[in-house]
Structure formats: C-alpha cells, structure tokens
Design an enzyme around this catalytic site. Structure first.
Site, PDB file in Angstrom:
ATOM      1  N   GLU A   1      32.741 -49.112 111.407  1.00  0.00           N
ATOM      2  CA  GLU A   1      32.004 -47.860 111.603  1.00  0.00           C
ATOM      3  C   GLU A   1      32.903 -46.646 111.828  1.00  0.00           C
ATOM      4  O   GLU A   1      32.907 -46.060 112.930  1.00  0.00           O
ATOM      5  CB  GLU A   1      31.006 -48.005 112.757  1.00  0.00           C
ATOM      6  CG  GLU A   1      29.977 -49.083 112.523  1.00  0.00           C
ATOM      7  CD  GLU A   1      28.845 -49.089 113.562  1.00  0.00           C
ATOM      8  OE1 GLU A   1      28.860 -48.238 114.464  1.00  0.00           O
ATOM      9  OE2 GLU A   1      27.950 -49.923 113.452  1.00  0.00           O
TER      10      GLU A   1
ATOM     11  N   GLU B   1      26.460 -56.342 110.884  1.00  0.00           N
ATOM     12  CA  GLU B   1      25.827 -56.259 112.205  1.00  0.00           C
ATOM     13  C   GLU B   1      24.371 -55.924 112.011  1.00  0.00           C
ATOM     14  O   GLU B   1      24.035 -55.014 111.233  1.00  0.00           O
ATOM     15  CB  GLU B   1      26.409 -55.127 113.070  1.00  0.00           C
ATOM     16  CG  GLU B   1      27.742 -55.384 113.676  1.00  0.00           C
ATOM     17  CD  GLU B   1      28.209 -54.225 114.561  1.00  0.00           C
ATOM     18  OE1 GLU B   1      27.364 -53.465 115.083  1.00  0.00           O
ATOM     19  OE2 GLU B   1      29.430 -54.083 114.718  1.00  0.00           O
TER      20      GLU B   1
HETATM   21  C1  FCB Z   1      27.403 -50.689 116.592  1.00  0.00           C
HETATM   22  C2  FCB Z   1      28.764 -51.147 117.056  1.00  0.00           C
HETATM   23  C3  FCB Z   1      28.723 -52.362 117.930  1.00  0.00           C
HETATM   24  C4  FCB Z   1      27.541 -52.344 118.865  1.00  0.00           C
HETATM   25  C5  FCB Z   1      26.262 -52.049 118.143  1.00  0.00           C
HETATM   26  C6  FCB Z   1      25.040 -52.050 119.007  1.00  0.00           C
HETATM   27  O1  FCB Z   1      27.447 -49.307 116.337  1.00  0.00           O
HETATM   28  O2  FCB Z   1      29.585 -51.428 115.954  1.00  0.00           O
HETATM   29  O3  FCB Z   1      29.954 -52.475 118.580  1.00  0.00           O
HETATM   30  O4  FCB Z   1      27.786 -51.493 119.916  1.00  0.00           O
HETATM   31  O5  FCB Z   1      26.363 -50.818 117.493  1.00  0.00           O
END
Ligand code: FCB
Length: 467
Positions: free
Chosen positions: A176, A374
């Site tokens: 990110e 994620e």
């Molecule tokens: C993302 C991050 C991760 C976590 C999630 C909820 O932005 O990459 O580390 O904090 O959100």
C-alpha cells in the site's frame, strides 16, 4: 450484517486446472513486538507512536502479539487453517538497522527461522519487503521524499533475497504505497506524520522507483514472482455530471489507482494525473530511465480491498478533513467521502461487489495475475466465552468477499489467491488495539491465542478448496 447472503461455490478452477489459493497475512510492526531486540533499530512507527495523540489509545507495537518470540505458535495456527500461504512482512530496521550499511545477522536469522517453520508445515512463505516500518535514520535524511531512500530500499531487498531467496518464491516489494506516501506525508495520520501537501507526490514516485529497483535485485537472487500490493479502490462518485464532481472523481481515482498502475502498465504519468500532481512532471524527480524501470516491473498485482470510495464535492467550508483520510489527496479539490450502511466496527462500508469489480478491472487493465493480498473486517468481538469467540459478522463479511473473488475468477479474471487480513488481533496503526481484524483473539495480558469462529470457517473453506 448478520446472515451471509451470497452462496459460495468452491473450488473454481481455471482452464489450466489451477484452483484459487488461500492464505492469511500479518505485518512486522503489527505483530512482532521485541522492538529493541537483537539489534533492531528504531523505525518511523516507533517514533510516531510516541507522539501524543497520534494513536487512538496511546499504544504502540512495542509488545504487539509478541510474534518475535511466539512465531512457532503462529506458524501452527496458520497450518491449522489448512491454507496455502502465510504472508508476513520483513522489518527493514531488523535487517539493516541504520537503513543503509551494516547488516544485522540476528534480524535475518529470525526470518530464516520463520521461513523454515512455514516450509516444515507445508505453507508457502510470502514475504513483503516494506509494510511501512522505515528505519528512522532514513526518515531523518528525508524519508520517501528523497531518492536515496529508494536506492537504500533496493540494497536492503538484495540482502534479504540473498538470504531467503532459495526458499521464498513469492515476494511483494511494497504494501500500500498510497498509505506510506499520502497518509504518511500529506495527511500526516500515519508515520512519519508529516503534512507536506503536494510534496507527497515525490514520495509516490520514489516508492514506485524503489519497488522497481528492489524487484530487479530480488529476481537476481533466484527464481521469484515479484509483485506489488496496492490498496486500489473502486471509485463510485456520489455526485456526477458537474465539472466540480468530475474533477473530484478523477483526482481521487488518479491518486488511489492511476499513480501506481499507469507507470507499471504504460510507463508514464498521464495528463490527468499531472493536473493533480504537477510534481510528477519535474525531470529532477522523474529522471530519465525511471519510468522505463517501473514499466513491466511487477509479475502480479496484489489488491488489498476493504471498502468502496464514494467521493462528492465538499459542501461546507473547504473540507478534506471530513473523513479519516483527510488531506491524503493533495491537488484534488475539496471533497467528502460518503459512507453507506452497513459498516464494520472501523466505520468502513461493506460492499463485496467492489472487490469483484476491482479484480475484473485490474486484471483487464494490467493483463497480469491479480491476488487478493488483504481482505477482512474489524468487528466488535465478544469476549472469549468457554474458549470461543462467535464472530458470525466477520464470517458474513469474509464469505461475501470470498464469493466475490470466486465470481471474478469464474468470469475469467486471472485471480490467483485470496488472503485474509489477519491471522491475529494486532496493532492497527493509528487505531492502536481498539479495532480487531483477527481470525484469532489475543489476550493482551498473557498473549493467549484463541481461534474465533471465523478461524474455523476459513479452515472449512480451505478444506473445500483442496478437496
Ligand atoms: C491495510 C494495511 C494492514 C491493516 C489493514 C486493516 O491498510 O495494509 O496493515 O492495517 O489495512
């Protein structure tokens, strides 16, 4: 959200017979603790968390889930899920404590042991080289606003790949970069907590350059699939058809999506992007050869998806602070973000169709395999009762998003993996320990790990996929 809406139909196989792979993820600063052990140097998150008011509950990653000492227990928990992957991140300040120069072997030894523990349990170790814990000395020298940080990142990547490249096949360079660049250097709500407005566009370019340079060094150290993990977002404008609304929609899309994808896919920053981020037209910043190096530098695109983004021109006084990402879009006219119900405990709108859309459009746009790196939900979990946490709401969220992933794959997008955020309740950045995303509950008093109902649900999906 109480009852899961969407039926799942697993497994979906691609024409080559491959199936969707499952995994779960963590990040070094969020779980490891042991911040002063075995020669680890300070990171920007150690500094930022010490700033009064920076973290909601005043906490830090000093102890976190103590995974630095409990990694075997964690590896057992991942193995118990029956998933394919464990995505973890490597703390740069453990490996090169000053950011450049001397390598700390004890830091590398830790990741060496972790990788072996995963392999012994039949798991694929998937390493992220940068999940936001920049060595503090590099920040003191200018952080991501200066080019030297990108070069230092490549040197560090080479050290790590030199040690682990014989056993780790899948590498993510950055996690990110939008957060690292714009939340860190424009909004100031993440480390290093700087509010530099448009200068943050410099960070964006240096992050992409760092990604490309690091990817090259990783590949030089053994066969590797090297990608980048982006929090791209479906942009669903709440208002359309006025010049103001169009400028907002385009600007938000430029900084969330195009500033990362365009150089990777086209080797260019286009005019619309330059209108928002004129810094990217500076030949001192974007030097000859930079865009050529970034073009084609990812073997796959990782997508972190939680929620759609619904911008609308600001109605009141100039207001980029009306949402938690306030100030994170320098150059974009003032706007608000509309959030519709239902939401998770962190206030993020739940809409799984955003994930399906993002997977399909990103696969089309890039022509690359896409991986959900994620996805997960903060829910207000009940206390552990009789050894159980009954998080049906999290199951509902995961079920709908896994179904969206399967649907994207069924419609032809080359989606390879779905990775759940996160294995353990952990340090959630500016939210501290107030928001829990884990499949496993942690008792902060003694670090007891209790798998929640969602953990058992993921295990059932993994078994179905393997069948
Ligand atoms: C993302 C991050 C991760 C976590 C999630 C909820 O932005 O990459 O580390 O904090 O959100």
């Amino acid at each position: 959200m109480s009852t899961p809406q969407t039926p799942l139909s697993l497994p979906v196989r691609l024409a080559d017979g491959s199936r969707l792979e499952l995994g779960t993820a963590t990040a070094s600063y969020q779980v490891e603790g042991a911040i002063a052990e075995d020669g680890r140097g300070p990171s920007i998150w150690d500094t930022f968390t010490a700033r009064p008011g920076a973290v909601r509950d005043g906490s830090s990653g000093e102890v976190a889930c103590d995974s630095y000492h409990r990694y075997l227990e964690d590896a057992d928990l991942v193995a118990g899920l029956g998933v394919d992957w464990y995505r973890f991140s490597i703390a740069w300040p453990r490996v090169v404590p000053a950011g450049t120069g001397a390598v700390e072997q004890r830091g590398l030894d830790y990741y060496d042991r972790l990788v072996d523990a995963l392999l012994e349990r039949g798991l694929k170790p998937t390493a992220t080289l940068y999940h936001w814990d920049l060595p503090q000395p590099l920040e003191d020298a200018g952080g991501w606003l200066v080019r030297e940080t990108a070069e230092a990142f490549a040197d560090y990547a080479e050290v790590v790949a030199g040690r682990l490249g014989d056993r780790v096949g899948t590498w993510a360079t950055l996690n990110e970069p939008w957060c690292a660049g714009y939340l860190g250097y424009a909004a100031g709500v993440h480390a290093p907590g700087r509010s530099e407005g448009g200068a943050a566009h410099r960070a964006a370019h240096h992050l992409m350059l760092g990604h490309a340079l690091a990817a090259e060094r990783v590949r030089a150290n053994g066969p590797a699939d090297v990608g980048i993990v982006l929090n791209l977002a479906p942009i669903w404008p709440e208002t359309t058809g006025t010049p103001e609304a169009d400028a907002v929609t385009d600007g938000v899309d430029a900084l969330r999506n195009r500033v990362w994808l365009d150089p990777l896919v086209d080797g260019a920053y286009d005019e619309g992007l330059l209108a928002v981020a004129p810094e990217l037209g500076d030949p001192e910043l974007v030097r000859e050869g930079d865009l050529a190096a970034i073009l084609g530098s990812a073997d796959w695109i990782g997508i972190n998806y939680y929620t759609p983004v619904r911008p609308t021109p600001a109605t009141g006084a100039a207001n980029e602070g009306g949402h938690p990402e306030g100030g994170a879009y320098p150059g974009v006219p003032p706007f608000d973000l509309v959030v519709r119900e239902p939401v998770t405990d962190i206030g993020w709108e739940i809409d799984a169709s955003g994930l399906e859309e993002l997977l399909v459009t990103t696969a089309e746009r890039t022509g690359l395999p896409v991986l959900v790196m994620e996805n997960g939900a903060a829910m207000a979990d009940t206390a552990v009762t009789d050894g159980r946490v009954d998080d049906q709401d999290r199951i509902g969220y995961l079920r709908d998003h896994l179904a969206a992933t399967v649907a994207a794959r069924a419609s032809g997008a080359d989606v390879r993996a779905y990775v759940v955020w996160t294995l353990l309740d952990n340090f959630e950045w500016a939210e501290g320990y107030t928001k829990t995303f884990g499949l496993v509950h942690i008792d902060s008093r003694d670090q007891t790990r209790t798998p929640k109902a969602s953990y058992h649900w993921v295990a059932e999906q993994a078994a179905a996929l393997r069948a």
